[in-house]
Structure formats: structure tokens, C-alpha cells
Design a protein around this motif. Structure first.
Motif, PDB file in Angstrom:
ATOM      1  N   TYR A 187       0.821  -1.214   0.000  1.00  0.00           N
ATOM      2  CA  TYR A 187       0.000   0.000   0.000  1.00  0.00           C
ATOM      3  C   TYR A 187       0.854   1.262   0.000  1.00  0.00           C
ATOM      4  CZ  TYR A 187      -3.916   3.101   1.128  1.00  0.00           C
ATOM      5  OH  TYR A 187      -4.871   4.104   1.095  1.00  0.00           O
ATOM      6  N   GLY A 188       1.944   1.243   0.756  1.00  0.00           N
ATOM      7  CA  GLY A 188       2.818   2.411   0.838  1.00  0.00           C
ATOM      8  C   GLY A 188       3.415   2.785  -0.511  1.00  0.00           C
ATOM      9  N   ILE A 189       3.779   1.781  -1.313  1.00  0.00           N
ATOM     10  CA  ILE A 189       4.341   2.050  -2.634  1.00  0.00           C
ATOM     11  C   ILE A 189       3.291   2.707  -3.526  1.00  0.00           C
ATOM     12  CG2 ILE A 189       5.294   1.008  -4.737  1.00  0.00           C
ATOM     13  CD1 ILE A 189       6.511  -1.154  -3.053  1.00  0.00           C
ATOM     14  N   VAL A 190       2.059   2.161  -3.489  1.00  0.00           N
ATOM     15  CA  VAL A 190       0.981   2.714  -4.309  1.00  0.00           C
ATOM     16  C   VAL A 190       0.668   4.145  -3.877  1.00  0.00           C
ATOM     17  CG1 VAL A 190      -1.436   2.463  -4.995  1.00  0.00           C
ATOM     18  CG2 VAL A 190      -0.006   0.435  -4.740  1.00  0.00           C
ATOM     19  N   ARG A 191       0.603   4.376  -2.574  1.00  0.00           N
ATOM     20  CA  ARG A 191       0.297   5.722  -2.077  1.00  0.00           C
ATOM     21  C   ARG A 191       1.375   6.717  -2.496  1.00  0.00           C
ATOM     22  NH1 ARG A 191      -3.165   8.716   1.446  1.00  0.00           N
ATOM     23  NH2 ARG A 191      -2.776  10.798   0.624  1.00  0.00           N
ATOM     24  N   GLY A 192       2.639   6.306  -2.403  1.00  0.00           N
ATOM     25  CA  GLY A 192       3.728   7.190  -2.822  1.00  0.00           C
ATOM     26  C   GLY A 192       3.647   7.523  -4.299  1.00  0.00           C
ATOM     27  N   ALA A 193       3.346   6.516  -5.131  1.00  0.00           N
ATOM     28  CA  ALA A 193       3.237   6.740  -6.573  1.00  0.00           C
ATOM     29  C   ALA A 193       2.078   7.673  -6.895  1.00  0.00           C
ATOM     30  CB  ALA A 193       3.054   5.411  -7.296  1.00  0.00           C
ATOM     31  N   VAL A 194       0.932   7.453  -6.254  1.00  0.00           N
ATOM     32  CA  VAL A 194      -0.244   8.299  -6.490  1.00  0.00           C
ATOM     33  C   VAL A 194       0.018   9.734  -6.046  1.00  0.00           C
ATOM     34  CG1 VAL A 194      -2.630   8.740  -5.757  1.00  0.00           C
ATOM     35  CG2 VAL A 194      -1.933   6.436  -6.427  1.00  0.00           C
ATOM     36  N   ASP A 195       0.626   9.914  -4.889  1.00  0.00           N
ATOM     37  CA  ASP A 195       0.940  11.267  -4.406  1.00  0.00           C
ATOM     38  C   ASP A 195       1.841  12.002  -5.389  1.00  0.00           C
ATOM     39  OD1 ASP A 195      -0.583  10.924  -2.156  1.00  0.00           O
ATOM     40  OD2 ASP A 195       1.107  10.505  -0.813  1.00  0.00           O
ATOM     41  N   ASP A 196       2.824  11.311  -5.947  1.00  0.00           N
ATOM     42  CA  ASP A 196       3.729  11.931  -6.921  1.00  0.00           C
ATOM     43  C   ASP A 196       2.984  12.319  -8.203  1.00  0.00           C
ATOM     44  OD1 ASP A 196       5.837  11.640  -5.197  1.00  0.00           O
ATOM     45  OD2 ASP A 196       6.640   9.844  -6.147  1.00  0.00           O
ATOM     46  N   LEU A 197       2.066  11.449  -8.643  1.00  0.00           N
ATOM     47  CA  LEU A 197       1.293  11.728  -9.854  1.00  0.00           C
ATOM     48  C   LEU A 197       0.391  12.949  -9.655  1.00  0.00           C
ATOM     49  CD1 LEU A 197       0.181   8.148 -10.969  1.00  0.00           C
ATOM     50  CD2 LEU A 197       2.057   9.507 -11.893  1.00  0.00           C
ATOM     51  N   LEU A 198      -0.297  12.990  -8.525  1.00  0.00           N
ATOM     52  CA  LEU A 198      -1.213  14.095  -8.265  1.00  0.00           C
ATOM     53  C   LEU A 198      -0.459  15.400  -8.044  1.00  0.00           C
ATOM     54  CD1 LEU A 198      -3.892  12.411  -5.956  1.00  0.00           C
ATOM     55  CD2 LEU A 198      -3.906  12.710  -8.436  1.00  0.00           C
ATOM     56  N   ALA A 199       0.710  15.312  -7.438  1.00  0.00           N
ATOM     57  CA  ALA A 199       1.530  16.517  -7.253  1.00  0.00           C
ATOM     58  C   ALA A 199       1.967  17.065  -8.610  1.00  0.00           C
ATOM     59  CB  ALA A 199       2.746  16.193  -6.386  1.00  0.00           C
ATOM     60  N   ASP A 200       2.242  16.172  -9.553  1.00  0.00           N
ATOM     61  CA  ASP A 200       2.634  16.596 -10.888  1.00  0.00           C
ATOM     62  C   ASP A 200       1.467  17.266 -11.618  1.00  0.00           C
ATOM     63  OD1 ASP A 200       4.742  16.463 -13.055  1.00  0.00           O
ATOM     64  OD2 ASP A 200       3.099  15.432 -14.086  1.00  0.00           O
ATOM     65  N   LEU A 201       0.240  16.805 -11.361  1.00  0.00           N
ATOM     66  CA  LEU A 201      -0.943  17.400 -11.985  1.00  0.00           C
ATOM     67  C   LEU A 201      -1.275  18.760 -11.372  1.00  0.00           C
ATOM     68  CD1 LEU A 201      -3.255  14.258 -12.233  1.00  0.00           C
ATOM     69  CD2 LEU A 201      -2.008  15.357 -14.098  1.00  0.00           C
ATOM     70  N   VAL A 218      -4.778  18.788  -7.045  1.00  0.00           N
ATOM     71  CA  VAL A 218      -5.681  17.646  -6.852  1.00  0.00           C
ATOM     72  C   VAL A 218      -5.178  16.714  -5.750  1.00  0.00           C
ATOM     73  CG1 VAL A 218      -6.723  17.612  -9.150  1.00  0.00           C
ATOM     74  CG2 VAL A 218      -4.530  16.460  -8.779  1.00  0.00           C
ATOM     75  N   GLU A 219      -4.221  17.218  -4.971  1.00  0.00           N
ATOM     76  CA  GLU A 219      -3.640  16.373  -3.928  1.00  0.00           C
ATOM     77  C   GLU A 219      -4.689  15.883  -2.929  1.00  0.00           C
ATOM     78  OE1 GLU A 219      -2.302  19.135  -5.018  1.00  0.00           O
ATOM     79  OE2 GLU A 219      -0.119  18.980  -5.192  1.00  0.00           O
ATOM     80  N   GLN A 220      -5.804  16.639  -2.770  1.00  0.00           N
ATOM     81  CA  GLN A 220      -6.835  16.241  -1.819  1.00  0.00           C
ATOM     82  C   GLN A 220      -7.512  14.935  -2.220  1.00  0.00           C
ATOM     83  OE1 GLN A 220      -6.997  18.766  -3.876  1.00  0.00           O
ATOM     84  NE2 GLN A 220      -9.015  18.886  -4.883  1.00  0.00           N
ATOM     85  N   LEU A 221      -7.308  14.513  -3.458  1.00  0.00           N
ATOM     86  CA  LEU A 221      -7.899  13.262  -3.932  1.00  0.00           C
ATOM     87  C   LEU A 221      -6.974  12.063  -3.696  1.00  0.00           C
ATOM     88  CD1 LEU A 221      -9.344  14.471  -7.364  1.00  0.00           C
ATOM     89  CD2 LEU A 221     -10.591  14.131  -5.232  1.00  0.00           C
TER      90      LEU A 221
END
Length: 220
Positions: free
Chosen positions: A149-163, A166-169
Motif C-alpha cells: 500500500y505504501g508504494i501505491v500511495r507514494g506513486a499516487v501522491d507523486d502523480l497528483l503533485a505533478d498534476l 488535486v492532492e486532496q484526492l
């Protein structure tokens, strides 16, 4: 004031005790490692139900007593094997995604590496097929989540930060992608043709990533 000869004898006794303790620890560690190695191979080839503790100790060349010193039961041995395979997988994925700083490339590399692992006999048999049966579905889910889960959360946070904006999602997207990847891993592990199933999963999750990347362009 201590006599030099007495001090020397005391130092030698301490050194001997330390050496003996160190040797016992090394032997204990090597015994445990041999048990885990032999159990991993047997669980991979024959599954949990098809593997006996007699076979494990014979393959490890240790006694039954040595096994019970480290593992109180067959289930405890399997859980240790399961967790070790999970930890190695997590480490391999984390190492792979460090090859680039681009968040989209990292997500794709992480997905590719995970699907590659799902096609490996050891991970497929122990973590995906035998794990839920031996550990129970709830314990298996907990262990899986703790590992990935931690790996997925880290990847998602990086993707949303790049967008941007939308970090609240993050929590919602993590739950969606984690669920998708877990389902995908089961799909690949149970497929008659894991390679073909893996290609289908890559295309499907790739489409999700592409849609996510287009969010700012559509004002989402």
C-alpha cells in the motif's frame, strides 16, 4: 588497584564468552535461514498442504527440534516464508522505480515490475495462491496491504503533485489504484496464460493512468 594478571584473565574470559555467544547466534541464524530456504522451495513446488515439516527439516539438514525452536508451527513457518517473499518483492519494486524521477515513468515501471513478479512461480504460488488459503483471507489482505500500500500511495501522491491542485484526492485515488492492482495481481496469478493476462492488465491500467494524466486538460 587490580593486578595486571587478573585483568588479563578477566578480559580473556569475557572474550571467550562473547565468541561463544557470537558463534551460537551465527549458527542459529544460519539454521533459520536454511529452514526458510528449504520451506520456500517446498511450498513453491508442493503448496502449503502438500508440504510436511519432515520434508522441510530433511531439506534443511536440521532436526525437528531446531525447527520448533524458530517456528512453533507449520503455519508460523509459512507466514515467515510469505512475509520474506513479500519483503523481497517490495524491495525489488522500490529499487526499480528509483531508476527515474519522472512520476509517470515511475508508476509505469512499478506496474511492469509488479506484473513481472506476479508471473514468477515463487511469488505466484506462495503469495497469491497459497497465502489466502493458509493464512486466511483477512490476515492475507493485511499482510498484502502492509507490503504494497505504501508504494501505491507514494506513486499516487507523486502523480497528483505533478498534476497540481488535486492532492486532496490522494486517499481516494490510492484506494482505487490499490484495488485495481490487487485485483490485477490475482487475475494474472490465476490465469492459464499469465503473460497474456499481464499484457491485458498493463493495457487496462495504462488507460487509467492516461485518463488521469488528461484531467487538467479537461478542467477536472
Amino acid at each position: 588497584m587490580s593486578h595486571p594478571a587478573r585483568v588479563t584473565k578477566s578480559v580473556l574470559r569475557t572474550a571467550r564468552k562473547t565468541t561463544k555467544t557470537s558463534r551460537r547466534q551465527d549458527y542459529s541464524s544460519s539454521t533459520k535461514r536454511a529452514l526458510l530456504d528449504s520451506a520456500t522451495a517446498l511450498f513453491t513446488d508442493h503448496g502449503y498442504a502438500g508440504t510436511s515439516l519432515d520434508e522441510v527439516v530433511a531439506a534443511a539438514r536440521v532436526t525437528k527440534g531446531a525447527l520448533y525452536h524458530h517456528f512453533p508451527s507449520k503455519l508460523a513457518l509459512f507466514e515467515n516464508v510469505f512475509l520474506r517473499v513479500q519483503e523481497r518483492t517490495t524491495a525489488d519494486i522500490e529499487k526499480a522505480i528509483k531508476a527515474t524521477k519522472d512520476p509517470w515513468e515511475r508508476a509505469q515501471i512499478g506496474l511492469d515490475k509488479f506484473l513481472e513478479v506476479c508471473r514468477e512461480p515463487q511469488f505466484r504460488r506462495i503469495c497469491m495462491q497459497e497465502g489466502p488459503v493458509a493464512l486466511g483471507h483477512e490476515r492475507w489482505q493485511e499482510a498484502e496491504k502492509a507490503a504494497s500500500y505504501g508504494i501505491v500511495r507514494g506513486a499516487v501522491d507523486d502523480l497528483l503533485a505533478d498534476l497540481g491542485d488535486v492532492e486532496q484526492l490522494g486517499e481516494a485515488f490510492t484506494a482505487v489504484f490499490y484495488g485495481a492492482i490487487r485485483s490485477a495481481s490475482e487475475y494474472v496469478a490465476d490465469a492459464e496464460d499469465p503473460d497474456a493476462a499481464s499484457e491485458d492488465v498493463q493495457a487496462s491500467i495504462g488507460a487509467l493512468l492516461a485518463g488521469l494524466r488528461m484531467m487538467p486538460a479537461h478542467g477536472a
